[in-house]
Scaffold this motif. Structure first.
Motif, PDB file in Angstrom:
ATOM      1  N   ALA A 153      -9.665  13.834 -12.983  1.00 18.61           N
ATOM      2  CA  ALA A 153      -8.879  12.714 -13.493  1.00 18.61           C
ATOM      3  C   ALA A 153      -7.417  12.706 -12.646  1.00 18.61           C
ATOM      4  N   LYS A 154      -6.965  13.987 -12.420  1.00 18.62           N
ATOM      5  CA  LYS A 154      -5.742  14.236 -11.767  1.00 18.62           C
ATOM      6  C   LYS A 154      -5.852  13.762 -10.390  1.00 18.62           C
ATOM      7  N   SER A 155      -7.080  14.090  -9.711  1.00 21.30           N
ATOM      8  CA  SER A 155      -7.452  13.706  -8.378  1.00 21.30           C
ATOM      9  C   SER A 155      -7.424  12.169  -8.124  1.00 21.30           C
ATOM     10  N   LYS A 156      -8.022  11.516  -9.127  1.00 23.24           N
ATOM     11  CA  LYS A 156      -8.226  10.082  -9.450  1.00 23.24           C
ATOM     12  C   LYS A 156      -6.827   9.271  -9.310  1.00 23.24           C
ATOM     13  N   LYS A 157      -6.171   9.854 -10.057  1.00 21.16           N
ATOM     14  CA  LYS A 157      -4.446   9.496 -10.610  1.00 21.16           C
ATOM     15  C   LYS A 157      -3.875   9.545  -9.287  1.00 21.16           C
ATOM     16  N   TYR A 158      -3.873  10.693  -8.537  1.00 23.61           N
ATOM     17  CA  TYR A 158      -3.189  10.734  -7.101  1.00 23.61           C
ATOM     18  C   TYR A 158      -3.701   9.547  -6.196  1.00 23.61           C
ATOM     19  N   LYS A 159      -4.982   9.566  -6.077  1.00 19.44           N
ATOM     20  CA  LYS A 159      -5.474   8.590  -5.313  1.00 19.44           C
ATOM     21  C   LYS A 159      -5.119   7.202  -5.694  1.00 19.44           C
ATOM     22  N   CYS A 160      -5.067   6.948  -6.840  1.00 21.90           N
ATOM     23  CA  CYS A 160      -4.658   5.587  -7.224  1.00 21.90           C
ATOM     24  C   CYS A 160      -3.193   5.286  -7.179  1.00 21.90           C
ATOM     25  N   MET A 161      -2.312   6.294  -7.298  1.00 21.41           N
ATOM     26  CA  MET A 161      -0.885   6.249  -7.088  1.00 21.41           C
ATOM     27  C   MET A 161      -0.595   5.844  -5.589  1.00 21.41           C
ATOM     28  N   GLN A 162      -1.620   6.460  -4.632  1.00 19.78           N
ATOM     29  CA  GLN A 162      -1.202   6.239  -3.202  1.00 19.78           C
ATOM     30  C   GLN A 162      -1.546   4.938  -3.044  1.00 19.78           C
ATOM     31  N   GLU A 163      -2.480   4.307  -3.701  1.00 16.59           N
ATOM     32  CA  GLU A 163      -3.031   2.990  -3.351  1.00 16.59           C
ATOM     33  C   GLU A 163      -1.909   1.862  -4.029  1.00 16.59           C
ATOM     34  N   LEU A 164      -1.396   2.359  -5.050  1.00 13.48           N
ATOM     35  CA  LEU A 164      -0.301   1.117  -5.819  1.00 13.48           C
ATOM     36  C   LEU A 164       0.717   1.470  -4.991  1.00 13.48           C
ATOM     37  N   GLU A 165       1.287   2.370  -4.401  1.00 12.73           N
ATOM     38  CA  GLU A 165       2.204   2.661  -3.655  1.00 12.73           C
ATOM     39  C   GLU A 165       2.292   1.751  -2.375  1.00 12.73           C
ATOM     40  N   ARG A 166       1.016   1.724  -1.868  1.00 12.07           N
ATOM     41  CA  ARG A 166       0.647   1.080  -0.592  1.00 12.07           C
ATOM     42  C   ARG A 166       0.715  -0.504  -0.964  1.00 12.07           C
ATOM     43  N   ILE A 167       0.127  -0.866  -1.935  1.00 14.00           N
ATOM     44  CA  ILE A 167       0.454  -2.271  -2.680  1.00 14.00           C
ATOM     45  C   ILE A 167       1.936  -2.741  -2.954  1.00 14.00           C
ATOM     46  N   VAL A 168       2.602  -1.958  -3.384  1.00  8.93           N
ATOM     47  CA  VAL A 168       4.148  -2.300  -3.637  1.00  8.93           C
ATOM     48  C   VAL A 168       4.778  -2.584  -2.328  1.00  8.93           C
ATOM     49  N   ARG A 169       4.656  -1.499  -1.446  1.00  8.40           N
ATOM     50  CA  ARG A 169       5.326  -1.624  -0.045  1.00  8.40           C
ATOM     51  C   ARG A 169       4.912  -2.960   0.702  1.00  8.40           C
ATOM     52  N   ALA A 170       3.699  -3.250   0.635  1.00  8.04           N
ATOM     53  CA  ALA A 170       3.354  -4.464   1.125  1.00  8.04           C
ATOM     54  C   ALA A 170       3.622  -5.772   0.719  1.00  8.04           C
ATOM     55  N   ASN A 171       4.052  -5.806  -0.625  1.00  9.87           N
ATOM     56  CA  ASN A 171       4.408  -6.917  -1.392  1.00  9.87           C
ATOM     57  C   ASN A 171       5.950  -7.211  -1.861  1.00  9.87           C
TER      58      ASN A 171
END
Length: 178
Positions: A153-171
């Protein structure tokens, strides 16, 4: 001591006249402040300011007493306390405005994050929502989503946060989130 004698002493720089006025009139002046939403400390400050006003006017040499000295001091205290209440009211109003603005900005930031969350996959949405909004720990998230362990779950959260950060930076620009 009569008012004329007090004024004469003040004009000559005799500070004992101020002490006399303080002892004689403080109670009356403090009641004014206390009855009008003030504290004992504020009453002390206001009366001391009133005595300073009297001291300065008398020492300047252009003071003419047209009432009893106690009446003059009372009116000075009244005016000083009104100004203080107005200042407090203004500050209180400004603080409320600041709080409303901060709450609005915080809600706006949360809404931006929620919009970005919706662009993530279903699992990432759940992991991040459970962790950040529902305040669940990694073990609870793992159980809820059927992961093998809290570490998964911790590893998944980390990967999801990276993806969310990418989306935020793009938008959004950095200024949209600050």
């Amino acid at each position: 001591m009569k008012d004329e004698e007090i004024l004469k002493r003040l004009k000559n720089g005799d500070e004992s006249a101020l002490q006399y006025l303080y002892k004689k009139h403080y109670r009356m002046m403090s009641r004014l402040v206390l009855k009008n939403s003030g504290t004992e400390e504020e009453a002390r400050d206001i009366f001391q300011e009133a005595l300073i006003v009297l001291w300065q006017k008398v020492r300047a040499g252009n003071f003419m007493l047209t009432s009893k000295l106690s009446t003059y001091l009372y009116s000075v205290c009244q005016n000083l306390w009104r100004k203080e209440l107005e200042r407090k009211r203004r500050l209180s109003s400004e603080e409320k405005d600041d709080i409303v603005e901060q709450n609005w900005e915080e809600k706006e930031r949360i809404e931006l994050v929620r919009r970005c969350l919706k662009q993530l996959g279903d699992t990432c949405q759940k992991v991040l929502t459970f962790y950040y909004f529902d305040r669940m720990n990694m073990k609870e998230i793992a159980e809820q989503l059927g992961f093998a362990s809290a570490d998964v779950a911790k590893s998944k959260k980390y990967k999801c946060m990276q993806e969310l950060e990418r989306i935020v930076r793009a938008n959004f620009k950095k200024s949209d989130l600050i």
